[in-house]
Design a protein around this motif. Structure first.
Motif, PDB file in Angstrom:
ATOM      1  N   GLY A  95     -37.232 -21.175 -29.519  1.00 25.48           N
ATOM      2  CA  GLY A  95     -36.649 -20.442 -28.395  1.00 25.48           C
ATOM      3  C   GLY A  95     -35.657 -19.394 -28.862  1.00 25.48           C
ATOM      4  O   GLY A  95     -35.585 -18.307 -28.301  1.00 25.48           O
ATOM      5  N   GLY A  96     -34.902 -19.702 -29.922  1.00 27.82           N
ATOM      6  CA  GLY A  96     -33.939 -18.766 -30.488  1.00 27.82           C
ATOM      7  C   GLY A  96     -34.544 -17.814 -31.484  1.00 27.82           C
ATOM      8  O   GLY A  96     -33.814 -17.075 -32.157  1.00 27.82           O
ATOM      9  N   LYS A  97     -35.881 -17.815 -31.595  1.00 34.59           N
ATOM     10  CA  LYS A  97     -36.630 -16.950 -32.523  1.00 34.59           C
ATOM     11  C   LYS A  97     -36.133 -17.119 -33.958  1.00 34.59           C
ATOM     12  O   LYS A  97     -36.070 -16.158 -34.724  1.00 34.59           O
ATOM     13  N   MET A  98     -35.779 -18.372 -34.298  1.00 36.64           N
ATOM     14  CA  MET A  98     -35.422 -18.784 -35.665  1.00 36.64           C
ATOM     15  C   MET A  98     -34.139 -18.139 -36.182  1.00 36.64           C
ATOM     16  O   MET A  98     -33.846 -18.223 -37.371  1.00 36.64           O
ATOM     17  N   LEU A  99     -33.371 -17.529 -35.296  1.00 39.43           N
ATOM     18  CA  LEU A  99     -32.093 -16.954 -35.711  1.00 39.43           C
ATOM     19  C   LEU A  99     -30.965 -17.979 -35.600  1.00 39.43           C
ATOM     20  O   LEU A  99     -29.832 -17.712 -35.987  1.00 39.43           O
ATOM     21  N   MET A 423     -25.624 -21.705 -32.603  1.00 37.89           N
ATOM     22  CA  MET A 423     -26.449 -22.796 -32.091  1.00 37.89           C
ATOM     23  C   MET A 423     -27.744 -22.286 -31.454  1.00 37.89           C
ATOM     24  O   MET A 423     -28.817 -22.832 -31.687  1.00 37.89           O
ATOM     25  N   HIS A 424     -27.662 -21.235 -30.667  1.00 36.69           N
ATOM     26  CA  HIS A 424     -28.815 -20.816 -29.865  1.00 36.69           C
ATOM     27  C   HIS A 424     -29.590 -19.648 -30.459  1.00 36.69           C
ATOM     28  O   HIS A 424     -30.597 -19.229 -29.879  1.00 36.69           O
ATOM     29  N   GLY A 425     -29.138 -19.119 -31.597  1.00 40.60           N
ATOM     30  CA  GLY A 425     -29.868 -18.010 -32.201  1.00 40.60           C
ATOM     31  C   GLY A 425     -29.861 -16.787 -31.309  1.00 40.60           C
ATOM     32  O   GLY A 425     -28.834 -16.379 -30.787  1.00 40.60           O
ATOM     33  N   THR A 582     -34.186 -12.792 -41.132  1.00 39.78           N
ATOM     34  CA  THR A 582     -33.572 -13.603 -42.189  1.00 39.78           C
ATOM     35  C   THR A 582     -32.064 -13.418 -42.275  1.00 39.78           C
ATOM     36  O   THR A 582     -31.439 -13.969 -43.175  1.00 39.78           O
ATOM     37  N   LYS A 583     -31.473 -12.648 -41.345  1.00 40.01           N
ATOM     38  CA  LYS A 583     -30.041 -12.363 -41.510  1.00 40.01           C
ATOM     39  C   LYS A 583     -29.324 -12.236 -40.174  1.00 40.01           C
ATOM     40  O   LYS A 583     -29.922 -11.895 -39.148  1.00 40.01           O
ATOM     41  N   LEU A 610     -37.242 -30.076 -42.751  1.00 40.34           N
ATOM     42  CA  LEU A 610     -37.228 -29.532 -41.401  1.00 40.34           C
ATOM     43  C   LEU A 610     -38.224 -28.392 -41.239  1.00 40.34           C
ATOM     44  O   LEU A 610     -38.740 -28.164 -40.143  1.00 40.34           O
ATOM     45  N   LYS A 611     -38.492 -27.669 -42.312  1.00 43.49           N
ATOM     46  CA  LYS A 611     -39.455 -26.570 -42.246  1.00 43.49           C
ATOM     47  C   LYS A 611     -40.836 -27.056 -41.823  1.00 43.49           C
ATOM     48  O   LYS A 611     -41.605 -26.316 -41.203  1.00 43.49           O
ATOM     49  N   LYS A 612     -41.154 -28.291 -42.140  1.00 48.77           N
ATOM     50  CA  LYS A 612     -42.499 -28.802 -41.860  1.00 48.77           C
ATOM     51  C   LYS A 612     -42.821 -28.795 -40.366  1.00 48.77           C
ATOM     52  O   LYS A 612     -43.990 -28.762 -39.971  1.00 48.77           O
ATOM     53  N   PHE A 613     -41.791 -28.815 -39.519  1.00 46.86           N
ATOM     54  CA  PHE A 613     -42.040 -28.819 -38.077  1.00 46.86           C
ATOM     55  C   PHE A 613     -42.587 -27.480 -37.581  1.00 46.86           C
ATOM     56  O   PHE A 613     -43.034 -27.385 -36.437  1.00 46.86           O
ATOM     57  N   PHE A 614     -42.530 -26.453 -38.421  1.00 48.31           N
ATOM     58  CA  PHE A 614     -42.968 -25.121 -38.007  1.00 48.31           C
ATOM     59  C   PHE A 614     -44.241 -24.691 -38.726  1.00 48.31           C
ATOM     60  O   PHE A 614     -44.680 -23.558 -38.582  1.00 48.31           O
ATOM     61  N   ASP A 615     -44.846 -25.576 -39.508  1.00 51.41           N
ATOM     62  CA  ASP A 615     -46.080 -25.240 -40.206  1.00 51.41           C
ATOM     63  C   ASP A 615     -47.222 -25.101 -39.204  1.00 51.41           C
ATOM     64  O   ASP A 615     -47.317 -25.889 -38.268  1.00 51.41           O
TER      65      ASP A 615
END
Length: 615
Positions: A95-99, A423-425, A582-583, A610-615
């Motif tokens: 939801g936060g577009k990974m930010l 918290m919310h990106g 990335t920033k 945690l990355k595995k949840f986005f594979d």
């Protein structure tokens, strides 16, 4: 020795003169703000053994948390046993577009269920399932129904519960008291300078730990769901104290605010209407959200009315209705329909639940919305659709904090709730705000109390800093025949609405920055009349200093981020950019203290488990 002219809870006059004409109090922890996060922080600090005070700009019980209607997101699994913290974490990050700061999103998802159960233990009366468990409803961006709720008055019940506990514990509360400056000693927090809004008399709080819980800054925009208190006080206080802000370009425009009559334009229409089956239609009567499904969510979003309607009966095996996409996606879709000439007579679209649910269901599940439209717009939502449109609603950007303790880069300064960032990106999911408040409110309170108790000696407030704060607060009285603060506020709100709104252009952002600089010059010539008692013009003059600093931070960050992501949409850079993903942009007060500077900073690296949840 603490001296006082009025009781901190009642505001009633007390005997004894304040030393030197300025009231003084000493505490271990001072919490600025009495919303959900402030109350939870104060309770935690008190239970950790600290001497705590809450200072709030308005009356106790009037905090913005009461406007959070739909529910509190927590993966309790009461309706869908497959729900868990990992799914909630994944939904929040996407939801936060990974930010987002991944650690904050992780802690939030893991601890939210315990914090909700804690509220129940303290007396919160949640709606129940047939089995007697806490009921949970659907909201945009959440894979499962996970919002614990009390009709559409969840925030009100949360405030009632937390407020009752804080009062029962005997925590001092200073109502209608505005903090204008944070005071430091040797680079660390030493206290805060404030004034009573009723009398204009000044007050100094000496405390080594300050928790900012002041909410957002939506009153810098003309059309907003935010109330009068939301002038970016915590953001600006933190900046001037040396703290940093992140994600300031990311401002959430809630898809559904009232658009008519003009007196209530921007007033929030809860996402619960869509969570309980409401659909969006344009002036042609077409359910338009199917035309605006982004590729990012296409695999899990229904692409036909038949499939969307089936989801309400079998949510586990069908894709979600497009009305339940994250807020940024829905707001952009509504904006696009209106711009294409398919809007309602008053510049919005239609939100229809009357054709989907019985009047009895609507009145039971959405009592506040029923009364709000009936009383304010003469619309019966059980019989006709609502006119709605996007409204400035929530600040994802805020004070940069350590995810585990909520401490800023300034020792002794903590931030929680909407005035904290990370918290919310780039976009907050509905319902995550209320759980954010209680998860990180507790963590901040615990950490602030531990810091204060661990100090060898307490920092001291200098008389020179107090004198400077007093002089700054009184400055508008020293100008004769200057500008009216209300005129400057009106011009600022129009500028932010027109040039730093839901859809942005580089040239417009540049123009906004030029205008904000001009507003700063006008503020220097601003004057207020009368005396300090009962003077709302003076209150606004003080607020404007904060609003302009925060508006500059938003505009400059929005100009720098050359992509569209979450609550930040650039018409000249319409898609997300992997490099920008990335920033963060970090905002600091500039060298002369009159504006802000930006720097780029890499996002914290997410661990592989945690990355595995986005594979």
């Amino acid at each position: 020795m603490t001296t006082s002219e009025r009781h901190p809870m009642t505001g009633n006059e007390m005997s004894g003169a304040a030393e030197g004409g300025i009231e003084r109090h000493t505490y271990d922890v001072v919490v600025i703000g009495a919303g959900g996060s402030g109350l939870r922080a104060a309770i935690a600090a008190h239970e950790a053994g600290a001497n705590v005070a809450i200072v709030c700009k308005s009356l106790l019980g009037k905090a913005h948390t009461v406007m959070a209607e739909g529910g509190c997101a927590a993966a309790m699994g009461n309706l869908y046993p497959d729900d868990n913290w990992q799914v909630h974490f994944r939904d929040t990050m996407r939801g936060g577009k990974m930010l987002n700061n991944w650690r904050m999103a992780q802690l939030h998802a893991q601890e939210a269920p315990d914090r909700v159960m804690e509220l129940e233990d303290w007396g919160a009366l949640f709606d129940r399932t047939p089995d007697g468990l806490i009921s949970q409803r659907d909201f945009g961006g959440h894979r499962y129904a996970r919002l614990a709720h009390i009709g559409d008055r969840t925030g009100l019940e949360m405030i009632r519960t937390l407020q009752q506990r804080a009062v029962a514990l005997g925590i001092d509360v200073y109502m209608e008291c505005t903090v204008t400056d944070l005071l430091k000693s040797d680079g660390a927090i030493a206290g805060a300078f404030a004034y009573w809004r009723e009398t204009g008399r000044f007050i100094v709080f000496e405390a080594p730990s300050i928790v900012l819980a002041t909410g957002g800054f939506g009153k810098a925009w003309k059309v907003t769901s935010n109330s009068w208190e939301y002038t970016g006080d915590g953001h600006a206080l933190a900046l001037r104290a040396g703290a940093t802000l992140i994600n300031m370009e990311c401002v959430q425009f809630h898809p559904t605010g009232m658009v008519w009559p003009p007196s209530v334009k921007g007033l929030l229409v809860t996402e619960s209407v869509r969570g309980d089956g409401g659909i969006l239609k344009n002036s042609e009567g077409r359910r338009f959200m199917f035309d605006h499904i982004p590729e990012y969510f296409r695999s899990e979003t229904a692409d036909s009315e038949e499939e969307a309607d089936r989801w309400y009966d079998d949510k586990k095996n069908n894709r979600r209705p497009p009305e339940l996409l994250p807020r940024d996606e829905v707001a952009r879709a509504i904006n696009a329909e209106v711009k294409a000439g398919r809007g309602t007579p008053h510049g919005g679209v239609y939100l229809d639940i009357a054709s989907r649910r019985t009047p009895e269901f609507i009145k039971k599940r959405l009592p506040s919305m029923y009364h709000q439209f009936k009383e304010l717009a003469d619309v019966d939502i059980t019989a006709e659709p609502m006119e709605i449109g996007p409204t400035c609603h929530y600040a994802m950007g805020g004070v940069e904090v350590d995810p585990d303790t909520e401490v800023s880069v300034v020792p002794g300064l903590y931030a929680v709730g909407e005035c904290s960032g990370g918290m919310h990106g780039s976009n907050r999911l509905g319902g995550n705000s209320l759980s954010d408040l209680i998860v990180f409110g507790k963590r901040a309170g615990d950490a602030a109390a531990a810091y204060a108790s661990g100090l060898g000696s307490r920092p001291t407030v200098s008389d020179g800093d107090v004198a400077a704060a007093q002089q700054g607060a009184l400055a508008p009285f020293e100008v004769d025949g200057g500008e009216n603060p209300y005129t400057i506020q009106q011009d600022l709100q129009q500028t932010m609405n027109d040039l730093v709104g839901i859809i942005r252009e580089g040239s417009e952002l540049e123009e906004a920055i030029v205008r904000i600089d001009q507003f700063k010059e006008r503020v220097g010539r601003m004057s207020v009349e009368g005396h300090r008692q009962y003077n709302p013009g003076w209150h606004l003059a003080i607020d404007l200093r904060n609003m302009l600093l925060v508006s500059e931070a938003v505009a400059k960050a929005a100009l720098a981020r050359q992509e569209s992501r979450g609550g930040h949409t650039r018409n000249d850079f319409p898609g997300p950019d992997p490099e920008w993903g990335t920033k963060n942009l970090v905002v600091r007060l500039n060298a002369d203290g009159t504006g802000v500077d930006l720097t780029e900073q890499a996002l914290p690296e997410m661990p592989d488990d945690l990355k595995k949840f986005f594979d």
